[in-house]
Design an enzyme around this catalytic site. Structure first.
Site, PDB file in Angstrom:
ATOM      1  N   ASP A  35      58.175   1.416  74.913  1.00  0.00           N
ATOM      2  CA  ASP A  35      58.973   0.197  75.064  1.00  0.00           C
ATOM      3  C   ASP A  35      59.000  -0.548  73.722  1.00  0.00           C
ATOM      4  OD1 ASP A  35      59.849  -1.711  77.729  1.00  0.00           O
ATOM      5  OD2 ASP A  35      59.623  -2.714  75.782  1.00  0.00           O
ATOM      6  N   ILE A  36      60.149  -1.084  73.373  1.00  0.00           N
ATOM      7  CA  ILE A  36      60.318  -1.735  72.068  1.00  0.00           C
ATOM      8  C   ILE A  36      59.574  -3.075  71.997  1.00  0.00           C
ATOM      9  CG2 ILE A  36      62.419  -3.081  72.528  1.00  0.00           C
ATOM     10  CD1 ILE A  36      63.543  -1.875  69.885  1.00  0.00           C
ATOM     11  N   ASN A  92      62.052  -2.338  87.842  1.00  0.00           N
ATOM     12  CA  ASN A  92      62.859  -3.534  88.091  1.00  0.00           C
ATOM     13  C   ASN A  92      64.263  -3.102  88.508  1.00  0.00           C
ATOM     14  OD1 ASN A  92      60.765  -5.319  87.253  1.00  0.00           O
ATOM     15  ND2 ASN A  92      61.271  -4.889  85.119  1.00  0.00           N
ATOM     16  N   HIS A 105      64.760   3.202  84.985  1.00  0.00           N
ATOM     17  CA  HIS A 105      63.587   3.457  84.145  1.00  0.00           C
ATOM     18  C   HIS A 105      62.344   3.012  84.879  1.00  0.00           C
ATOM     19  CE1 HIS A 105      65.386  -0.452  83.157  1.00  0.00           C
ATOM     20  NE2 HIS A 105      64.152  -0.921  82.943  1.00  0.00           N
ATOM     21  N   MET A 106      61.304   3.786  84.725  1.00  0.00           N
ATOM     22  CA  MET A 106      60.000   3.412  85.242  1.00  0.00           C
ATOM     23  C   MET A 106      59.137   2.958  84.073  1.00  0.00           C
ATOM     24  SD  MET A 106      57.102   5.683  87.181  1.00  0.00           S
ATOM     25  CE  MET A 106      58.012   5.884  88.695  1.00  0.00           C
ATOM     26  N   HIS A 107      58.620   1.723  84.181  1.00  0.00           N
ATOM     27  CA  HIS A 107      57.648   1.245  83.202  1.00  0.00           C
ATOM     28  C   HIS A 107      56.272   1.786  83.593  1.00  0.00           C
ATOM     29  CE1 HIS A 107      60.069  -2.309  81.606  1.00  0.00           C
ATOM     30  NE2 HIS A 107      60.703  -2.093  82.739  1.00  0.00           N
TER      31      HIS A 107
HETATM   32  P1  AMP Z   1      64.021  -4.043  82.547  1.00  0.00           P
HETATM   33  O1  AMP Z   1      65.439  -3.522  82.573  1.00  0.00           O
HETATM   34  O2  AMP Z   1      63.967  -5.524  82.705  1.00  0.00           O
HETATM   35  O3  AMP Z   1      63.107  -3.336  83.491  1.00  0.00           O
HETATM   36  O4  AMP Z   1      63.390  -3.770  81.120  1.00  0.00           O
HETATM   37  C1  AMP Z   1      64.046  -3.144  80.069  1.00  0.00           C
HETATM   38  C2  AMP Z   1      63.006  -2.786  79.052  1.00  0.00           C
HETATM   39  O5  AMP Z   1      63.618  -2.034  78.033  1.00  0.00           O
HETATM   40  C3  AMP Z   1      62.312  -3.986  78.374  1.00  0.00           C
HETATM   41  O6  AMP Z   1      60.902  -3.871  78.570  1.00  0.00           O
HETATM   42  C4  AMP Z   1      62.707  -3.833  76.902  1.00  0.00           C
HETATM   43  O7  AMP Z   1      61.685  -4.234  76.011  1.00  0.00           O
HETATM   44  C5  AMP Z   1      63.022  -2.361  76.816  1.00  0.00           C
HETATM   45  N1  AMP Z   1      63.949  -1.980  75.749  1.00  0.00           N
HETATM   46  C6  AMP Z   1      65.154  -2.540  75.485  1.00  0.00           C
HETATM   47  N2  AMP Z   1      65.747  -1.897  74.470  1.00  0.00           N
HETATM   48  C7  AMP Z   1      64.897  -0.908  74.082  1.00  0.00           C
HETATM   49  C8  AMP Z   1      64.941   0.102  73.086  1.00  0.00           C
HETATM   50  N3  AMP Z   1      65.985   0.229  72.239  1.00  0.00           N
HETATM   51  N4  AMP Z   1      63.895   0.944  72.982  1.00  0.00           N
HETATM   52  C9  AMP Z   1      62.837   0.820  73.803  1.00  0.00           C
HETATM   53  N5  AMP Z   1      62.738  -0.099  74.782  1.00  0.00           N
HETATM   54  C10 AMP Z   1      63.755  -0.956  74.909  1.00  0.00           C
END
Ligand code: AMP
Length: 120
Positions: A35-36, A92, A105-107
């Site tokens: 994650d960025i 989410n 996506h799965m965190h």
């Molecule tokens: P969510 O859609 O709220 O579950 O989270 C989206 C996640 O994607 C967040 O934790 C961001 O930090 C992450 N994110 C957004 N852009 C990038 C990227 N280019 N590379 C890696 N992670 C990303």
């Protein structure tokens, strides 16, 4: 329910190689990358390579091979990141779930003691 996939989302661009990522693991069905904006020492996102907007979309429409391949990636990420003391997986989803990127996506979060599950 209709699931409309926007192929201009940032994870679609990552899958097409249009923007870089820090890959943790990849197989035929899934890509895992850092994650960025990490919220914990381990914060990896695992995404299917197919065009699915959310967990419920993936669970409904992905093939058995895609679903197994995705879960195998989860297993590999847990091993690679060495989260033997535990972790949290989060998916989410849409507005109530505060989903920012409309590609499932799965965190995987770990590497420290996390707080309780929900904070408003
Ligand atoms: P969510 O859609 O709220 O579950 O989270 C989206 C996640 O994607 C967040 O934790 C961001 O930090 C992450 N994110 C957004 N852009 C990038 C990227 N280019 N590379 C890696 N992670 C990303």
């Amino acid at each position: 329910m209709e699931y409309a996939y926007d192929d201009q989302n940032i994870f679609a661009k990552i899958l097409r190689g249009e923007i870089p990522n820090k890959t943790v693991y990849e197989n035929d069905y899934a890509l895992a990358f850092e994650d960025i904006a990490p919220q914990a020492p381990v914060h990896v996102l695992i995404i299917p390579k197919g065009a699915y907007v959310s967990l419920d979309h993936f669970a409904r429409d992905a093939s058995a091979e895609e679903q197994v391949g995705f879960m195998q990636a989860v297993a590999e990420v847990c091993q690679i990141t060495d989260v033997k003391d535990g972790f949290r997986s989060i998916a989410n989803t849409r507005t109530h779930g505060v989903q920012d990127v409309p590609h499932y996506h799965m965190h995987i979060l770990g590497g420290r003691q996390l707080g309780r599950m929900l904070q408003d």
